[in-house]
Enzyme design. Sequence first.
Site: not given
Ligand code: C2E
Ligand code: FE
Ligand code: FE
Length: 401
Positions: A259, A310
Amino acid sequence: MTTTPATPQPDQPRFPLQSLMEICLHLSAEQDLDKLMGKILNALLRVTRADAGTLFLTRPGHLESSAARCLSLEQRLGGEKAKGLFTSFTVQITTESVAGACAVRGETIVLDDVRSLPAGSPFTHNNRFDLENDYTTVSMLAIPMKNLSGSVVGVLQLINAGGGESPTPFFSEDIEIARAVASQAAVAIENARLTASLRAAHLDTLRRLGIAAEWRDKETANHITRVSLYSELLARGCGWDEDNTDLLRIASAMHDVGKVGVPDAILNKPGKLDFMERAAMEKHCIIGAGILGGNDDPVIALSCEVALGHHEKWDGTGYPNRIAGEHIPESCRIVALADVYDALSTKRPYKEPFSHERCVEIITEGRGTHFEPKIVDIFLQHLDEFLAIRQQFEDHTATAV
Ligand code: C2E
Ligand code: FE
Ligand code: FE
Ligand code: SIN
Ligand code: SIN
């Protein structure tokens, strides 16, 4: 005085070269200081045929036993009970004991019979051990273990040459052998200490690398800690042994180092990411693997694997490589669940925390699609522990790391 006969010793040559060779091999191979001390002591007892011995390590102001045995007491009391007598004891670095005096003077002390120390002897024998255990110390040998700069890093003490039944003085050959071992042991101790401190520094650096990566992400060190502990729990549940579980606990702390290569505006965007932003974000896996790649160190190699994989999903719809099922390393299948549980259960710039029930529901819905079924089952069996970790390492606003 009462001593029971020690194990009858078969006739041995006076120079059991094999035991000496063994010591040298152990010294070069063993990195764990406690195990090393135990091995050195056992070999020395065999070589010199002494009844008892203690290896002391120097600490500020005192000596601390790091290995101790008394063969005739072990025979009289049974090994386990005798071991209890020797759970770490200390001796002040003063002339009130032979070992202490040896450390003070930095010289070998050879005593044929401690019961008749000459009047005006510059040190005394501390007979507390003898009184407490109905044991009679007769001959003693105390050798300082000095490092290359001449500091005493420990003391090697042997008692009752020839066995506890009818102790003899220590022979000069035995003393020479023991001195040779002591000087090698001093170097090995220094190395083991250095290795331990390098390892601690190494692990601390890795942890800080993980924290640095999350810094701009408005997440705290607590996020790293929680994901590490969740991963540890799941790995143990998957049947991993303690060593590998420990490796994963450390390696998982770096799952998001990539990141650092994702712009702030995307990382901290309060709302949903658009297509291009999402693509930029997904690069963090490849970036992370690039940062951690190309190193054989087991922790770093594992952290590279985890950083890359991951966000893969069990059904093959994840990223970056869209691999499925057991093609995904188990470490990644574990951290995937740990990471998502943490994202769901805490606040993110783009979402509020879900309730515990909702988190469990979302993860359960992902059983067999996002997550490996077995790992979801392990998660469900350990909900209390997940909750406890979440509560212990709660996020606070404006947390200092
Ligand atoms: P993170 O915030 O650490 O989230 C890790 C993973 O948790 C996400 O991988 C997703 O698989 C799951 N996750 C997080 N929030 C939710 C949720 O509300 N519902 C469900 N069902 N799963 C959730 P992902 O999607 O590949 O995202 C990787 C990273 O990308 C996230 O790490 C975050 O830093 C960013 N990200 C993802 N979506 C958003 C978003 O809508 N807005 C922003 N600002 N960042 C996002
Ligand atoms: Fe990650
Ligand atoms: Fe993480
Ligand atoms: C011992 O007997 O184990 C310690 C006593 C001494 O160092 O004099
Ligand atoms: C989402 O996946 O972002 C919605 C959260 C939910 O499933 O409740």
